[in-house]
Design a protein around this motif. Structure first.
Motif, PDB file in Angstrom:
ATOM      1  N   THR A   1      12.106   9.461 -13.012  1.00  0.00           N
ATOM      2  CA  THR A   1      13.069   8.422 -12.625  1.00  0.00           C
ATOM      3  C   THR A   1      12.630   7.718 -11.339  1.00  0.00           C
ATOM      4  OG1 THR A   1      14.863   9.693 -13.658  1.00  0.00           O
ATOM      5  CG2 THR A   1      15.479   7.973 -12.080  1.00  0.00           C
ATOM      6  N   ALA A   2      12.180   8.520 -10.378  1.00  0.00           N
ATOM      7  CA  ALA A   2      11.694   7.926  -9.128  1.00  0.00           C
ATOM      8  C   ALA A   2      10.478   7.043  -9.380  1.00  0.00           C
ATOM      9  CB  ALA A   2      11.354   9.028  -8.127  1.00  0.00           C
ATOM     10  N   TYR A   3       9.647   7.428 -10.341  1.00  0.00           N
ATOM     11  CA  TYR A   3       8.470   6.622 -10.676  1.00  0.00           C
ATOM     12  C   TYR A   3       8.887   5.266 -11.227  1.00  0.00           C
ATOM     13  CZ  TYR A   3       4.232   5.081 -13.043  1.00  0.00           C
ATOM     14  OH  TYR A   3       3.152   4.357 -13.475  1.00  0.00           O
ATOM     15  N   GLY A   4       9.902   5.253 -12.084  1.00  0.00           N
ATOM     16  CA  GLY A   4      10.389   3.985 -12.615  1.00  0.00           C
ATOM     17  C   GLY A   4      10.911   3.070 -11.527  1.00  0.00           C
ATOM     18  N   TRP A   5      11.717   3.639 -10.609  1.00  0.00           N
ATOM     19  CA  TRP A   5      12.211   2.829  -9.500  1.00  0.00           C
ATOM     20  C   TRP A   5      11.078   2.380  -8.576  1.00  0.00           C
ATOM     21  CZ3 TRP A   5      16.638   0.518  -9.602  1.00  0.00           C
ATOM     22  CH2 TRP A   5      17.718   1.071 -10.277  1.00  0.00           C
ATOM     23  N   GLY A   6      10.085   3.235  -8.432  1.00  0.00           N
ATOM     24  CA  GLY A   6       8.937   2.848  -7.607  1.00  0.00           C
ATOM     25  C   GLY A   6       8.181   1.669  -8.185  1.00  0.00           C
ATOM     26  N   LEU A   7       8.036   1.646  -9.517  1.00  0.00           N
ATOM     27  CA  LEU A   7       7.380   0.507 -10.160  1.00  0.00           C
ATOM     28  C   LEU A   7       8.168  -0.788  -9.950  1.00  0.00           C
ATOM     29  CD1 LEU A   7       5.991   1.794 -13.592  1.00  0.00           C
ATOM     30  CD2 LEU A   7       4.690   1.060 -11.578  1.00  0.00           C
ATOM     31  N   LEU A   8       9.510  -0.688 -10.069  1.00  0.00           N
ATOM     32  CA  LEU A   8      10.342  -1.881  -9.842  1.00  0.00           C
ATOM     33  C   LEU A   8      10.198  -2.386  -8.409  1.00  0.00           C
ATOM     34  CD1 LEU A   8      13.622  -0.920 -11.762  1.00  0.00           C
ATOM     35  CD2 LEU A   8      11.850  -2.556 -12.460  1.00  0.00           C
ATOM     36  N   ALA A   9      10.234  -1.467  -7.456  1.00  0.00           N
ATOM     37  CA  ALA A   9      10.089  -1.876  -6.049  1.00  0.00           C
ATOM     38  C   ALA A   9       8.706  -2.475  -5.787  1.00  0.00           C
ATOM     39  CB  ALA A   9      10.331  -0.672  -5.134  1.00  0.00           C
ATOM     40  N   LEU A  10       7.692  -1.898  -6.401  1.00  0.00           N
ATOM     41  CA  LEU A  10       6.333  -2.406  -6.224  1.00  0.00           C
ATOM     42  C   LEU A  10       6.192  -3.808  -6.811  1.00  0.00           C
ATOM     43  CD1 LEU A  10       3.528  -1.728  -5.167  1.00  0.00           C
ATOM     44  CD2 LEU A  10       3.018  -0.668  -7.376  1.00  0.00           C
ATOM     45  N   GLY A  11       6.759  -4.014  -7.996  1.00  0.00           N
ATOM     46  CA  GLY A  11       6.715  -5.346  -8.597  1.00  0.00           C
ATOM     47  C   GLY A  11       7.456  -6.372  -7.767  1.00  0.00           C
ATOM     48  N   PHE A  12       8.604  -5.977  -7.212  1.00  0.00           N
ATOM     49  CA  PHE A  12       9.363  -6.888  -6.346  1.00  0.00           C
ATOM     50  C   PHE A  12       8.541  -7.275  -5.122  1.00  0.00           C
ATOM     51  CE2 PHE A  12      12.184  -7.606  -2.739  1.00  0.00           C
ATOM     52  CZ  PHE A  12      13.027  -8.599  -3.228  1.00  0.00           C
TER      53      PHE A  12
ATOM     54  N   PHE B   1       0.833  -1.210   0.000  1.00  0.00           N
ATOM     55  CA  PHE B   1       0.000   0.000   0.000  1.00  0.00           C
ATOM     56  C   PHE B   1       0.866   1.258   0.000  1.00  0.00           C
ATOM     57  CE2 PHE B   1      -2.353   3.403   2.014  1.00  0.00           C
ATOM     58  CZ  PHE B   1      -3.608   3.320   1.420  1.00  0.00           C
ATOM     59  N   VAL B   2       1.890   1.279   0.854  1.00  0.00           N
ATOM     60  CA  VAL B   2       2.755   2.458   0.944  1.00  0.00           C
ATOM     61  C   VAL B   2       3.528   2.661  -0.358  1.00  0.00           C
ATOM     62  CG1 VAL B   2       4.740   3.445   2.147  1.00  0.00           C
ATOM     63  CG2 VAL B   2       2.936   2.311   3.445  1.00  0.00           C
ATOM     64  N   LEU B   3       4.056   1.575  -0.936  1.00  0.00           N
ATOM     65  CA  LEU B   3       4.800   1.688  -2.195  1.00  0.00           C
ATOM     66  C   LEU B   3       3.902   2.189  -3.320  1.00  0.00           C
ATOM     67  CD1 LEU B   3       7.069  -1.501  -2.164  1.00  0.00           C
ATOM     68  CD2 LEU B   3       7.818   0.886  -2.170  1.00  0.00           C
ATOM     69  N   ALA B   4       2.665   1.674  -3.386  1.00  0.00           N
ATOM     70  CA  ALA B   4       1.741   2.129  -4.431  1.00  0.00           C
ATOM     71  C   ALA B   4       1.409   3.612  -4.258  1.00  0.00           C
ATOM     72  CB  ALA B   4       0.458   1.293  -4.392  1.00  0.00           C
ATOM     73  N   LEU B   5       1.271   4.068  -3.020  1.00  0.00           N
ATOM     74  CA  LEU B   5       0.969   5.473  -2.770  1.00  0.00           C
ATOM     75  C   LEU B   5       2.137   6.371  -3.182  1.00  0.00           C
ATOM     76  CD1 LEU B   5      -0.943   7.607  -1.593  1.00  0.00           C
ATOM     77  CD2 LEU B   5       0.080   7.153   0.659  1.00  0.00           C
ATOM     78  N   LEU B   6       3.363   5.986  -2.798  1.00  0.00           N
ATOM     79  CA  LEU B   6       4.536   6.783  -3.154  1.00  0.00           C
ATOM     80  C   LEU B   6       4.758   6.800  -4.662  1.00  0.00           C
ATOM     81  CD1 LEU B   6       7.024   5.698  -0.331  1.00  0.00           C
ATOM     82  CD2 LEU B   6       5.686   7.808  -0.484  1.00  0.00           C
ATOM     83  N   THR B   7       4.518   5.641  -5.293  1.00  0.00           N
ATOM     84  CA  THR B   7       4.680   5.572  -6.751  1.00  0.00           C
ATOM     85  C   THR B   7       3.652   6.457  -7.449  1.00  0.00           C
ATOM     86  OG1 THR B   7       5.472   3.288  -6.522  1.00  0.00           O
ATOM     87  CG2 THR B   7       4.822   3.994  -8.722  1.00  0.00           C
TER      88      THR B   7
ATOM     89  N   PHE C   1      -1.109  -4.754 -11.367  1.00  0.00           N
ATOM     90  CA  PHE C   1       0.245  -4.214 -11.484  1.00  0.00           C
ATOM     91  C   PHE C   1       0.710  -4.196 -12.944  1.00  0.00           C
ATOM     92  CE2 PHE C   1       4.761  -5.234 -11.967  1.00  0.00           C
ATOM     93  CZ  PHE C   1       5.322  -4.079 -11.444  1.00  0.00           C
ATOM     94  N   TRP C   2       0.457  -5.286 -13.671  1.00  0.00           N
ATOM     95  CA  TRP C   2       0.889  -5.324 -15.072  1.00  0.00           C
ATOM     96  C   TRP C   2       0.098  -4.333 -15.925  1.00  0.00           C
ATOM     97  CZ3 TRP C   2       5.344  -6.717 -16.499  1.00  0.00           C
ATOM     98  CH2 TRP C   2       6.030  -7.728 -15.829  1.00  0.00           C
TER      99      TRP C   2
END
Length: 214
Positions: free
Chosen positions: A189-200, A102-108, A163-164
């Motif tokens: 750039t932060a959005y891209g990293w946020g997507l990777l972290a969310l997928g992980f 939830f937190v990762l999705a909000l930050l992303t 997610f996909w």
């Protein structure tokens, strides 16, 4: 065998006694009939009598009278024995995965909303925002849906599908907006990293899921 009568029924002319002598287990209950009692014309509870021969126990005789099969008893397993009852009880996964997702999705989502929109300097045109694309808006909506999934304990399959949807929509939005002059900035750039972290997190972390009953 000798024993003390603890119950006698004059109608059925049968009774139960507690063995005292000539019994493998002193104090064991035995079933008897009055014709097996030696020198006792009147039988009452509490009377000490002598039987003609060793008889089966009351419980065994009653089971035979009812034509019930013998029951085999096995050793009971203690509840606190390691590796058995306590260890085989299903445990609910921790909700930390749901909170982290939830937190990762909000930050992303915040990073997506801030991606683009600011000019590099005074003389350049403003950098278009990713959310000016229809697919950028779809990605933002997907992130909101992801937060709802984490909050209501949806199944992992539903979370992965959403997610996909977000990832593909983001890629299409980035490519389409690049033709309109979009340039990646810090938020993008932060959005891209946020997507990777969310997928992980979605594919690795354990999630508590709502139980469904057939």
């Amino acid at each position: 065998m000798q024993g003390t009568v603890i119950h006698y029924d004059p109608l059925t002319r049968c009774g139960v006694l507690r063995a005292e002598t000539d019994s493998p287990i002193p104090g064991q209950l035995h079933y008897f009939r009055d014709d097996e009692v030696i020198n006792a014309s009147h039988i009452i509870p509490g009377q000490r009598v002598t039987l003609r021969s060793s008889l089966t126990t009351y419980a065994t005789h009653a089971r035979e009278e009812a034509n019930e099969p013998d029951v085999e008893f096995v050793e009971a397993i203690p509840v606190d024995r390691p590796g058995h009852f306590h260890d085989t009880v299903p445990r609910k996964p921790s909700a930390l995965g749901n909170i982290a997702g939830f937190v990762l999705a909000l930050l992303t989502l915040f990073c997506l909303l801030g991606a683009g929109g600011e000019p590099d300097n005074f003389y350049t045109t403003p950098n278009p925002k990713l959310t000016e694309s229809l697919f950028g808006v779809l990605a933002a909506v997907g992130l909101v849906i992801l937060m709802v999934h984490f909050f209501v304990l949806s199944r992992r399959a539903s979370i992965r599908r959403t997610f996909w949807l977000v990832a593909i929509s983001s890629l299409v939005a980035y490519v389409s907006m690049s033709f309109r002059g979009f340039e990646s900035d810090g938020s993008a750039t932060a959005y891209g990293w946020g997507l990777l972290a969310l997928g992980f997190a979605i594919y690795v972390l354990p999630f508590r899921q709502k139980q469904t009953h057939p």
